[in-house]
Design a protein around this motif. Sequence first.
Motif, mmCIF file in Angstrom:
data_model
loop_
_atom_site.group_PDB
_atom_site.id
_atom_site.type_symbol
_atom_site.label_atom_id
_atom_site.label_comp_id
_atom_site.label_asym_id
_atom_site.label_seq_id
_atom_site.Cartn_x
_atom_site.Cartn_y
_atom_site.Cartn_z
ATOM 1 N N ASP A 112 18.034 -6.534 -23.966
ATOM 2 C CA ASP A 112 17.898 -7.853 -24.506
ATOM 3 C C ASP A 112 16.643 -7.723 -25.448
ATOM 4 O O ASP A 112 16.385 -8.293 -26.527
ATOM 5 C CB ASP A 112 17.520 -8.795 -23.371
ATOM 6 C CG ASP A 112 18.678 -9.242 -22.482
ATOM 7 O OD1 ASP A 112 19.874 -9.038 -23.046
ATOM 8 O OD2 ASP A 112 18.639 -9.599 -21.538
ATOM 9 N N LEU A 113 15.547 -7.172 -25.048
ATOM 10 C CA LEU A 113 14.390 -6.622 -25.879
ATOM 11 C C LEU A 113 14.617 -6.021 -27.102
ATOM 12 O O LEU A 113 14.159 -6.532 -28.233
ATOM 13 C CB LEU A 113 13.311 -6.016 -25.129
ATOM 14 C CG LEU A 113 12.789 -6.801 -24.028
ATOM 15 C CD1 LEU A 113 11.850 -6.054 -23.098
ATOM 16 C CD2 LEU A 113 11.770 -7.867 -24.437
ATOM 17 N N SER A 155 17.543 -6.378 -28.789
ATOM 18 C CA SER A 155 18.265 -7.229 -29.557
ATOM 19 C C SER A 155 17.501 -8.412 -30.198
ATOM 20 O O SER A 155 17.459 -8.440 -31.173
ATOM 21 C CB SER A 155 19.059 -7.817 -28.718
ATOM 22 O OG SER A 155 19.952 -9.023 -29.183
ATOM 23 N N LEU A 156 16.189 -8.627 -29.504
ATOM 24 C CA LEU A 156 15.237 -9.651 -29.719
ATOM 25 C C LEU A 156 14.454 -8.861 -30.890
ATOM 26 O O LEU A 156 14.165 -9.598 -32.061
ATOM 27 C CB LEU A 156 14.229 -10.023 -28.814
ATOM 28 C CG LEU A 156 14.762 -10.922 -27.854
ATOM 29 C CD1 LEU A 156 13.939 -10.964 -26.581
ATOM 30 C CD2 LEU A 156 15.036 -12.279 -28.445
ATOM 31 N N SER A 157 14.184 -7.718 -30.746
ATOM 32 C CA SER A 157 13.471 -7.007 -31.818
ATOM 33 C C SER A 157 14.094 -6.745 -33.009
ATOM 34 O O SER A 157 13.622 -6.501 -34.240
ATOM 35 C CB SER A 157 12.923 -5.484 -31.324
ATOM 36 O OG SER A 157 13.768 -4.562 -31.166
ATOM 37 N N ASP A 158 15.312 -6.776 -33.055
ATOM 38 C CA ASP A 158 16.361 -6.621 -34.163
ATOM 39 C C ASP A 158 16.228 -7.871 -35.196
ATOM 40 O O ASP A 158 16.679 -7.740 -36.276
ATOM 41 C CB ASP A 158 17.746 -6.146 -33.951
ATOM 42 C CG ASP A 158 17.944 -4.918 -33.443
ATOM 43 O OD1 ASP A 158 17.020 -4.165 -33.713
ATOM 44 O OD2 ASP A 158 18.903 -4.639 -32.553
ATOM 45 N N THR A 159 15.663 -8.995 -34.688
ATOM 46 C CA THR A 159 15.603 -10.316 -35.405
ATOM 47 C C THR A 159 14.142 -10.678 -35.356
ATOM 48 O O THR A 159 13.657 -11.825 -34.471
ATOM 49 C CB THR A 159 16.300 -11.322 -34.923
ATOM 50 O OG1 THR A 159 16.436 -11.556 -33.413
ATOM 51 C CG2 THR A 159 18.072 -10.942 -35.204
ATOM 52 N N GLN A 194 12.183 -14.613 -35.253
ATOM 53 C CA GLN A 194 12.547 -15.718 -34.135
ATOM 54 C C GLN A 194 11.345 -15.602 -33.190
ATOM 55 O O GLN A 194 10.337 -14.801 -33.313
ATOM 56 C CB GLN A 194 13.685 -15.296 -33.421
ATOM 57 C CG GLN A 194 13.650 -13.945 -32.631
ATOM 58 C CD GLN A 194 14.842 -13.814 -31.606
ATOM 59 O OE1 GLN A 194 15.520 -14.938 -31.231
ATOM 60 N NE2 GLN A 194 15.445 -12.662 -31.620
ATOM 61 N N SER A 195 11.210 -16.770 -32.524
ATOM 62 C CA SER A 195 10.268 -17.049 -31.503
ATOM 63 C C SER A 195 10.161 -15.829 -30.459
ATOM 64 O O SER A 195 11.205 -15.183 -30.305
ATOM 65 C CB SER A 195 10.355 -18.390 -30.869
ATOM 66 O OG SER A 195 9.479 -18.308 -29.617
ATOM 67 N N CYS A 196 9.131 -15.411 -30.095
ATOM 68 C CA CYS A 196 8.891 -14.544 -28.983
ATOM 69 C C CYS A 196 8.845 -15.018 -27.588
ATOM 70 O O CYS A 196 8.646 -14.109 -26.577
ATOM 71 C CB CYS A 196 7.566 -13.505 -29.192
ATOM 72 S SG CYS A 196 6.011 -14.287 -28.791
ATOM 73 N N ALA A 239 11.328 -15.632 -25.605
ATOM 74 C CA ALA A 239 12.585 -15.034 -24.811
ATOM 75 C C ALA A 239 11.843 -13.685 -24.440
ATOM 76 O O ALA A 239 12.230 -13.286 -22.984
ATOM 77 C CB ALA A 239 13.855 -14.683 -25.655
ATOM 78 N N ALA A 240 10.998 -12.975 -25.445
ATOM 79 C CA ALA A 240 10.743 -11.568 -24.808
ATOM 80 C C ALA A 240 9.461 -11.891 -23.806
ATOM 81 O O ALA A 240 9.374 -11.062 -22.832
ATOM 82 C CB ALA A 240 9.843 -10.949 -26.094
#
Length: 145
Positions: A66-67, A69-73, A76-78, A80-81
Amino acid sequence: MLTIGKLSRTAGVKVPTIRYYEEIGLLPEAERSAGNQRLYGTATMDRLTFIRHARELGFTLEAIRDLLSLSDTPDQSCAAADQIAKAQLVAVRDRLARLRALEIELERMIAQCAHGTIADCRVIEVLGNHDLCGHAHNASDHPSL
């Protein structure tokens, strides 16, 4: 480009682990040389370093997925991280509390031991009868222990 051996040494991750991360999709499939040898670029090195560090901090592979995936965009807001990290912090604190309770129980068992023979050993007695424990610490309730 790095071979899998060089990547392993540089990142401090064993070769089978790198292959496993590829297999489960945490790392992209490696490029191949003319001799079919795996080759990795700096982006894969950076990703592997991220994974290794997250594992050292106790994150599960699913949380790391998940992290990543988040780092790939990155735009976006952090939030979720932050939630993933907060969940990990709660898990660490829970584990620390269980470990403190286990420490207290072990200290109690040792202190109550008469240091005589095994027949009179409090450590053996308590391990054989959970009812003699001073704290609840059922391992089935805490599979990570």
